[in-house]
Design a protein around this motif. Sequence first.
Motif, PDB file in Angstrom:
ATOM      1  N   UNK A 249      -3.736 -19.225  16.182  1.00 17.90           N
ATOM      2  CA  UNK A 249      -3.312 -18.357  17.293  1.00 17.90           C
ATOM      3  C   UNK A 249      -3.209 -16.905  16.810  1.00 17.90           C
ATOM      4  N   UNK A 250      -3.701 -15.999  17.639  1.00 17.12           N
ATOM      5  CA  UNK A 250      -3.660 -14.572  17.315  1.00 17.12           C
ATOM      6  C   UNK A 250      -2.314 -13.984  17.773  1.00 17.12           C
ATOM      7  N   UNK A 251      -1.518 -13.569  16.827  1.00 19.90           N
ATOM      8  CA  UNK A 251      -0.167 -13.069  17.134  1.00 19.90           C
ATOM      9  C   UNK A 251      -0.075 -11.544  17.050  1.00 19.90           C
ATOM     10  N   UNK A 252      -1.173 -10.842  17.287  1.00 19.98           N
ATOM     11  CA  UNK A 252      -1.181  -9.379  17.155  1.00 19.98           C
ATOM     12  C   UNK A 252      -0.017  -8.740  17.924  1.00 19.98           C
ATOM     13  N   UNK A 253       0.795  -7.942  17.228  1.00 23.23           N
ATOM     14  CA  UNK A 253       1.949  -7.318  17.900  1.00 23.23           C
ATOM     15  C   UNK A 253       1.575  -5.992  18.568  1.00 23.23           C
ATOM     16  N   UNK A 254       2.489  -5.495  19.354  1.00 21.53           N
ATOM     17  CA  UNK A 254       2.327  -4.158  19.950  1.00 21.53           C
ATOM     18  C   UNK A 254       2.997  -3.136  19.032  1.00 21.53           C
ATOM     19  N   UNK A 255       2.399  -1.953  18.960  1.00 21.91           N
ATOM     20  CA  UNK A 255       3.034  -0.854  18.217  1.00 21.91           C
ATOM     21  C   UNK A 255       3.306   0.309  19.176  1.00 21.91           C
ATOM     22  N   UNK A 256       4.498   0.872  19.079  1.00 22.69           N
ATOM     23  CA  UNK A 256       4.861   2.049  19.873  1.00 22.69           C
ATOM     24  C   UNK A 256       4.481   1.886  21.344  1.00 22.69           C
ATOM     25  N   UNK A 257       4.717   0.739  21.917  1.00 23.97           N
ATOM     26  CA  UNK A 257       4.324   0.544  23.314  1.00 23.97           C
ATOM     27  C   UNK A 257       5.400   1.110  24.246  1.00 23.97           C
ATOM     28  N   UNK A 258       5.010   2.114  24.990  1.00 20.01           N
ATOM     29  CA  UNK A 258       5.981   2.707  25.922  1.00 20.01           C
ATOM     30  C   UNK A 258       6.267   1.743  27.059  1.00 20.01           C
ATOM     31  N   UNK A 259       7.517   1.659  27.421  1.00 20.48           N
ATOM     32  CA  UNK A 259       7.900   0.802  28.536  1.00 20.48           C
ATOM     33  C   UNK A 259       8.014  -0.670  28.194  1.00 20.48           C
ATOM     34  N   UNK A 521      15.740 -17.216   7.566  1.00 20.05           N
ATOM     35  CA  UNK A 521      15.942 -18.156   8.674  1.00 20.05           C
ATOM     36  C   UNK A 521      14.729 -18.142   9.610  1.00 20.05           C
ATOM     37  N   UNK A 522      14.156 -16.961   9.858  1.00 13.66           N
ATOM     38  CA  UNK A 522      13.019 -16.917  10.777  1.00 13.66           C
ATOM     39  C   UNK A 522      11.705 -17.383  10.150  1.00 13.66           C
ATOM     40  N   UNK A 523      11.723 -17.579   8.842  1.00 16.30           N
ATOM     41  CA  UNK A 523      10.559 -18.278   8.263  1.00 16.30           C
ATOM     42  C   UNK A 523      10.620 -19.743   8.696  1.00 16.30           C
ATOM     43  N   UNK A 524      11.823 -20.296   8.697  1.00 21.00           N
ATOM     44  CA  UNK A 524      11.999 -21.680   9.162  1.00 21.00           C
ATOM     45  C   UNK A 524      11.614 -21.795  10.637  1.00 21.00           C
ATOM     46  N   UNK A 525      12.043 -20.780  11.419  1.00 20.44           N
ATOM     47  CA  UNK A 525      11.714 -20.772  12.852  1.00 20.44           C
ATOM     48  C   UNK A 525      10.190 -20.707  13.024  1.00 20.44           C
ATOM     49  N   UNK A 526       9.554 -19.814  12.259  1.00 21.09           N
ATOM     50  CA  UNK A 526       8.098 -19.655  12.356  1.00 21.09           C
ATOM     51  C   UNK A 526       7.347 -20.930  12.004  1.00 21.09           C
ATOM     52  N   UNK A 527       7.857 -21.664  11.037  1.00 22.65           N
ATOM     53  CA  UNK A 527       7.219 -22.931  10.673  1.00 22.65           C
ATOM     54  C   UNK A 527       7.390 -23.985  11.769  1.00 22.65           C
ATOM     55  N   UNK A 528       8.589 -23.999  12.362  1.00 25.79           N
ATOM     56  CA  UNK A 528       8.900 -25.081  13.300  1.00 25.79           C
ATOM     57  C   UNK A 528       8.375 -24.824  14.713  1.00 25.79           C
ATOM     58  N   UNK A 529       8.279 -23.578  15.098  1.00 27.93           N
ATOM     59  CA  UNK A 529       7.938 -23.237  16.484  1.00 27.93           C
ATOM     60  C   UNK A 529       6.504 -23.658  16.832  1.00 27.93           C
ATOM     61  N   UNK A 530       6.372 -24.395  17.935  1.00 33.32           N
ATOM     62  CA  UNK A 530       5.043 -24.868  18.341  1.00 33.32           C
ATOM     63  C   UNK A 530       4.448 -23.860  19.321  1.00 33.32           C
ATOM     64  N   UNK A 531       3.485 -23.090  18.850  1.00 40.88           N
ATOM     65  CA  UNK A 531       2.867 -22.049  19.682  1.00 40.88           C
ATOM     66  C   UNK A 531       1.958 -22.685  20.735  1.00 40.88           C
ATOM     67  N   UNK A 532       1.950 -22.145  21.946  1.00 35.81           N
ATOM     68  CA  UNK A 532       1.013 -22.662  22.944  1.00 35.81           C
ATOM     69  C   UNK A 532      -0.419 -22.517  22.430  1.00 35.81           C
ATOM     70  N   UNK A 533      -1.169 -23.577  22.473  1.00 32.89           N
ATOM     71  CA  UNK A 533      -2.587 -23.523  22.093  1.00 32.89           C
ATOM     72  C   UNK A 533      -2.840 -23.547  20.591  1.00 32.89           C
ATOM     73  N   UNK A 534      -1.828 -23.886  19.814  1.00 27.19           N
ATOM     74  CA  UNK A 534      -2.070 -23.869  18.362  1.00 27.19           C
ATOM     75  C   UNK A 534      -2.852 -25.105  17.919  1.00 27.19           C
ATOM     76  N   UNK A 535      -3.552 -24.937  16.773  1.00 23.25           N
ATOM     77  CA  UNK A 535      -4.266 -26.082  16.209  1.00 23.25           C
ATOM     78  C   UNK A 535      -3.281 -26.927  15.399  1.00 23.25           C
ATOM     79  N   UNK A 536      -3.723 -28.078  14.963  1.00 25.56           N
ATOM     80  CA  UNK A 536      -2.819 -28.892  14.153  1.00 25.56           C
ATOM     81  C   UNK A 536      -2.587 -28.197  12.814  1.00 25.56           C
ATOM     82  N   UNK A 537      -1.331 -27.854  12.546  1.00 24.38           N
ATOM     83  CA  UNK A 537      -1.061 -27.111  11.304  1.00 24.38           C
ATOM     84  C   UNK A 537      -1.069 -28.051  10.104  1.00 24.38           C
ATOM     85  N   UNK A 538      -1.646 -27.599   9.006  1.00 18.56           N
ATOM     86  CA  UNK A 538      -1.609 -28.386   7.776  1.00 18.56           C
ATOM     87  C   UNK A 538      -0.857 -27.636   6.675  1.00 18.56           C
TER      88      UNK A 538
END
Lengths: 552, 169
Positions: A249-259, A521-538
Amino acid sequence: MADELTPDEALDKIDYRPRSSSEPRNWLDTTKSVQIRPGMYCYAAKPESVETLGLPYAREWNPTDEDWKLPENWQEILHEGIKERLERFRTFKIFMDICVRCGACADKCHFFLGTGDPKNMPVLRAELLRSIYRNDFTFAGKLLKKIPGGKRLLGSREMSLEALKEMWYYFFQCTECRRCSVFCPYGIDTAEITIIGRELLNLLGLNIDWIATPVSNCYQTGNHLGIQPHAFKDMLEFFVEDIEDITGVDCTPEFQKKGADILFITPSGDVFADPGTYTCQGYLILFKYLKDKYGLDVTWSTYASEGGNFGFFTSHETMKRLNAKMYAEAKRLGVKWILGGECGHMWRVINQYMDTMNGPADFLEVPVNPITGTRFENAASTKMVHICEFTADLIKHGKLELDKSRNANRVLTFHDSCNPARGMGLLEEPRYCIKACADEFYEMPPNTIREQTFCCGSGAGLNAGENIELRMAGALPRANAVKYVHNKFGVNSLATICAIDRAALPTMCEYWVPEVDVIGVHELVGNALILPGEKERTEDLRMEPLPGVEEE
Amino acid sequence: MKKTIKKNRNQLLESWFDATINTYPEESARILGKKSNRFDNPIGGVTRETLEDVLTLITEDFSREDLEKALDPVIRIRAVQTFDPANAVSFVFALKEIGESVIEKADIINFYRLVDEMALAAFNRYMKCREDIFLLKATESKRRIHRAFERAGLVAELSEGDLLGSKKS
């Protein structure tokens, strides 16, 4: 605890051992004992860094040299500095006056417990400054110094060069963690004495480089490491590539997004230093999930690219200058409120200083989680929410889909970082997040966690390389408890929510408990969170095989 | 001799513990020497446990390696405090004088040899801890910041893996 001590025992804890032959049993006369020991002190601030900030007396100097190249009227500068601060800070005045030297704090400091150096007892460290206050600013002091033996009676001394050197040495052997203040029957916050002490030393250009250079970097470039905006963006884009390899999954963030709805600010250590980088990837995954599922719009900023604030370890004014960019950027982007990452002292600055320093931030809204409707009353004034509160709220309302099995290789314990724990009372939320993301969690002994937590030994700007002995000694009480849960429960992962912890604790573990790894703690969250449309993680975020996968 | 040590273990332990804690400044020793909770007083707790383990070990069959391992927790602490090398391990020699009051005259030379053996193990372990510290000092910042940059391809140099590999070869 204070109430377990008899008066005799309490007095017993402060020993006026012979320090000089002229005045035996007077510990304040330290002329013979001031020793700046290698491994225990940090290098002096580079003059360029002091100059950038317009702070006084930038110069090359070396703590081990006899001559510190002080301005000629240094005593007058310090005297005026103390006077001004006594008028400005009511707390400082009270803390100078009310200590009865009961000794309740004496054995509560990790630096005392680790180094065995009596001047690291909080009461004695504070007494270094208090003795001068008594001599120069109290009526009793002025009166008694005229009588033979009067100074000893009062515990006062002149501001000598030796006294100054000693203050410098010991105020940079305090991480401002405030464990001692938990035990003080008067509520004296010894950390504030260190804060003022360091501020006074800065009036003479006596900062350390591990603080001054990050502050200068942050002032000029926006973050402590001095990383420029394009490199900041490059690093996050690189994380995006890694996450895509792992999850598809592409998690590209926003930078300096107004509004955008929310501005996210985290310590730059999360972006540039392992293992914080994996925690950073956890944030990216969470924000992608919230965007896809609930349309939440989060933006990062390469301008406000530092949540930490080493200005806090320099002076109130410097702290204010560095903190201002958070609000300035939130205002410029027109977001509703600010979300803050996993950091330590950043939260003390936000929770206890930001609002009166650069606030009120009337242009922001009282933070409400748009997904759950939770109103963060505790942040109603600062407009800044801790990501663990935010994530815990999402979990509580069943808004996150988590697969605990992906963290099944982790047997966890949690290190309460001093500032979130004692500075804002954030005790339950990180534990709640951890337990939602992993099955095996064991607490360290109660006298080493929550508000009684032991510092990592490297906070408040002391996470340098040259003072590693001090850091390892200071980390002993923490490591001792980690080792215990490692031996008893097989704990292999030390979770934490502070960037300095993530930088300092791996070294601590390597020396004291090499079998234990450090994780945000958010590394644990990142590992556990099931992203919509993700492939089977190995693989997990460290690109190591997920539990169960390695055997296949 | 081993029997005597076993029989007098508690007495030896108390005296040895006191001698070790008294290597700290007096003001500190008074607090560190108290029998308080081991998490509130890690130096006192670990020192006592370690000396106890060592006294048990020497009544059994042991190698120098076993001794080093048993001494590790206390040496590891003293190696990062402000002791010079001699004072970091001097507490071992205190056992000679302490032992004199309980060890039979015929055994005393053997007992001294035992303490000497312990001192050599302590010296080995002290050096190992100091080497650990120097290695951590040398690699810490590289590991933290450099590795993240390496992974991102922002710097191109010998990787940490390469450098550590060359150490092993």
